[in-house]
Scaffold this motif. Sequence first.
Motif, PDB file in Angstrom:
ATOM      1  N   ASN A   1       0.864  -1.414  -0.257  1.00 27.11           N
ATOM      2  CA  ASN A   1      -0.376   0.151  -0.019  1.00 27.11           C
ATOM      3  C   ASN A   1       0.875   1.383   0.104  1.00 27.11           C
ATOM      4  OD1 ASN A   1      -2.175   1.313   0.057  1.00 27.11           O
ATOM      5  ND2 ASN A   1      -2.394   1.909   2.549  1.00 27.11           N
ATOM      6  N   TYR A   2       2.235   1.645  -0.409  1.00 19.65           N
ATOM      7  CA  TYR A   2       3.619   2.436  -0.688  1.00 19.65           C
ATOM      8  C   TYR A   2       2.111   3.181  -1.637  1.00 19.65           C
ATOM      9  CZ  TYR A   2       7.264   5.134  -0.237  1.00 19.65           C
ATOM     10  OH  TYR A   2       8.142   6.086  -0.195  1.00 19.65           O
ATOM     11  N   ASP A   3       1.447   2.622  -2.126  1.00 19.38           N
ATOM     12  CA  ASP A   3       1.052   3.889  -3.290  1.00 19.38           C
ATOM     13  C   ASP A   3       0.561   5.223  -2.270  1.00 19.38           C
ATOM     14  OD1 ASP A   3       0.941   1.960  -4.376  1.00 19.38           O
ATOM     15  OD2 ASP A   3      -0.873   1.551  -5.626  1.00 19.38           O
TER      16      ASP A   3
ATOM     17  N   PRO B   1      11.732   8.071  -9.049  1.00 13.84           N
ATOM     18  CA  PRO B   1      10.840   9.129  -8.948  1.00 13.84           C
ATOM     19  C   PRO B   1       9.735   9.240 -10.519  1.00 13.84           C
ATOM     20  CG  PRO B   1      12.091  10.804  -9.281  1.00 13.84           C
ATOM     21  CD  PRO B   1      13.305   9.818  -8.889  1.00 13.84           C
ATOM     22  N   GLU B   2      10.579   8.946 -11.444  1.00  8.91           N
ATOM     23  CA  GLU B   2      10.052   8.279 -12.686  1.00  8.91           C
ATOM     24  C   GLU B   2       9.057   7.080 -12.660  1.00  8.91           C
ATOM     25  OE1 GLU B   2      12.789  11.881 -13.080  1.00  8.91           O
ATOM     26  OE2 GLU B   2      12.593   9.295 -12.686  1.00  8.91           O
ATOM     27  N   THR B   3       9.498   6.040 -11.626  1.00  8.84           N
ATOM     28  CA  THR B   3       8.886   5.195 -12.837  1.00  8.84           C
ATOM     29  C   THR B   3       7.946   4.437 -11.562  1.00  8.84           C
ATOM     30  OG1 THR B   3      11.210   3.863 -12.695  1.00  8.84           O
ATOM     31  CG2 THR B   3       8.339   2.567 -11.989  1.00  8.84           C
ATOM     32  N   PHE B   4       8.885   5.318 -10.564  1.00 10.44           N
ATOM     33  CA  PHE B   4       6.941   5.382  -9.351  1.00 10.44           C
ATOM     34  C   PHE B   4       5.855   6.390 -10.366  1.00 10.44           C
ATOM     35  CE2 PHE B   4       5.923   5.828  -4.842  1.00 10.44           C
ATOM     36  CZ  PHE B   4       4.183   5.120  -4.738  1.00 10.44           C
ATOM     37  N   ALA B   5       6.588   7.625 -10.582  1.00 10.84           N
ATOM     38  CA  ALA B   5       4.677   8.293 -11.510  1.00 10.84           C
ATOM     39  C   ALA B   5       4.258   7.643 -12.338  1.00 10.84           C
ATOM     40  CB  ALA B   5       5.418   9.550 -11.685  1.00 10.84           C
ATOM     41  N   LYS B   6       5.413   6.371 -13.389  1.00  3.94           N
ATOM     42  CA  LYS B   6       4.418   6.610 -14.108  1.00  3.94           C
ATOM     43  C   LYS B   6       3.573   5.346 -13.683  1.00  3.94           C
ATOM     44  CE  LYS B   6       5.302   2.698 -18.215  1.00  3.94           C
ATOM     45  NZ  LYS B   6       6.575   2.543 -18.952  1.00  3.94           N
ATOM     46  N   TYR B   7       3.914   4.211 -12.270  1.00  2.00           N
ATOM     47  CA  TYR B   7       3.208   3.312 -12.094  1.00  2.00           C
ATOM     48  C   TYR B   7       1.760   3.841 -11.618  1.00  2.00           C
ATOM     49  CZ  TYR B   7       1.430   0.633  -8.062  1.00  2.00           C
ATOM     50  OH  TYR B   7      -0.068  -0.061  -7.601  1.00  2.00           O
TER      51      TYR B   7
ATOM     52  N   ASN C   1      -4.225   5.062 -12.251  1.00  2.00           N
ATOM     53  CA  ASN C   1      -5.413   4.910 -11.747  1.00  2.00           C
ATOM     54  C   ASN C   1      -4.621   4.942 -10.007  1.00  2.00           C
ATOM     55  OD1 ASN C   1      -7.322   6.398 -11.425  1.00  2.00           O
ATOM     56  ND2 ASN C   1      -9.145   5.588 -10.572  1.00  2.00           N
ATOM     57  N   GLY C   2      -3.508   5.810 -10.036  1.00  2.00           N
ATOM     58  CA  GLY C   2      -2.883   6.055  -8.462  1.00  2.00           C
ATOM     59  C   GLY C   2      -3.170   5.358  -7.796  1.00  2.00           C
TER      60      GLY C   2
ATOM     61  N   ALA D   1      -6.769   0.622  -9.545  1.00  2.46           N
ATOM     62  CA  ALA D   1      -7.374   0.154 -10.357  1.00  2.46           C
ATOM     63  C   ALA D   1      -8.027  -0.935  -9.867  1.00  2.46           C
ATOM     64  CB  ALA D   1      -6.496  -0.005 -11.596  1.00  2.46           C
ATOM     65  N   GLU D   2      -8.710  -1.339 -10.392  1.00  2.00           N
ATOM     66  CA  GLU D   2     -10.334  -2.217 -10.275  1.00  2.00           C
ATOM     67  C   GLU D   2      -9.031  -3.980  -9.933  1.00  2.00           C
ATOM     68  OE1 GLU D   2     -13.019  -2.870 -12.464  1.00  2.00           O
ATOM     69  OE2 GLU D   2     -14.416  -1.326 -12.397  1.00  2.00           O
ATOM     70  N   ASN D   3      -8.441  -3.799 -10.428  1.00  2.00           N
ATOM     71  CA  ASN D   3      -7.547  -5.403 -10.903  1.00  2.00           C
ATOM     72  C   ASN D   3      -6.184  -5.383  -9.526  1.00  2.00           C
ATOM     73  OD1 ASN D   3      -6.395  -3.602 -12.420  1.00  2.00           O
ATOM     74  ND2 ASN D   3      -5.781  -5.516 -12.978  1.00  2.00           N
ATOM     75  N   ILE D   4      -6.168  -3.721  -8.714  1.00  2.00           N
ATOM     76  CA  ILE D   4      -5.158  -3.362  -7.744  1.00  2.00           C
ATOM     77  C   ILE D   4      -5.315  -4.115  -6.475  1.00  2.00           C
ATOM     78  CG2 ILE D   4      -3.472  -2.230  -7.118  1.00  2.00           C
ATOM     79  CD1 ILE D   4      -2.663  -2.599 -10.065  1.00  2.00           C
TER      80      ILE D   4
END
Length: 208
Positions: A26-28, A44-50, A55-56, A59-62
């Motif tokens: 849940n680090y999101d 930070p670029e990879t985290f921003a892409k994730y 959808n932050g 998403a329904e399957n996260i």
Amino acid sequence: MDHAGAFCEIYENPGDIVIDDVYVSNYDSAYDLFLRTYREHDNPETFAKYMNITNGGKAENIHHPQRGEELEIAGLKLKFFNTYDEKLLELNEYVDLPNNCSLVFSIRGRRDSILFTGDVYTAAIGDYMIDTFGDELHTEYVQCCHHGNSYMPNRFYEAVNPEVMFMDAPQWLMESEEHMAKDLAAWADERGIAHYDLRSGPHVFQFW
């Protein structure tokens, strides 16, 4: 990048890969905290892409497993021992959260079991898991904390009591006098515990 880079590429363009559900720390929810505290080697670029493609993280399957949560998937039983939550902040005091928020979980089949520890590496987290979950940590296999190069005390591995240890470490790290992977391998040797690192990989094992 090594935590979510490949995932982002696959999730965004899965091709023939079918993705049903994704289980992630849940680090999101700490993205803003990450942007205020990340270190030079973080990405930070990879985290921003994730965050963008999931959808932050909503998403329904996260899915964000909770500490102590149990799941059964395809006949395998999973239990989660660590994630990003208030307990982690209490134990970790905001030290290297991108690593220490890693999901720690066991997978148990009819015969075999394995513990995945991700990049968790601090003694306080290890002690908490020992005190809280005790014998539930015991598995035949273990993926060693933070490539085996960590401050996780040996008493954590004594609690896991594995027969085989996987150390995701290259040759330079296994042979370095400045890092701890070599010491953990020596500890395993003293106890007759088989261990494998990237010098002999890739490794495959059958799981029953």
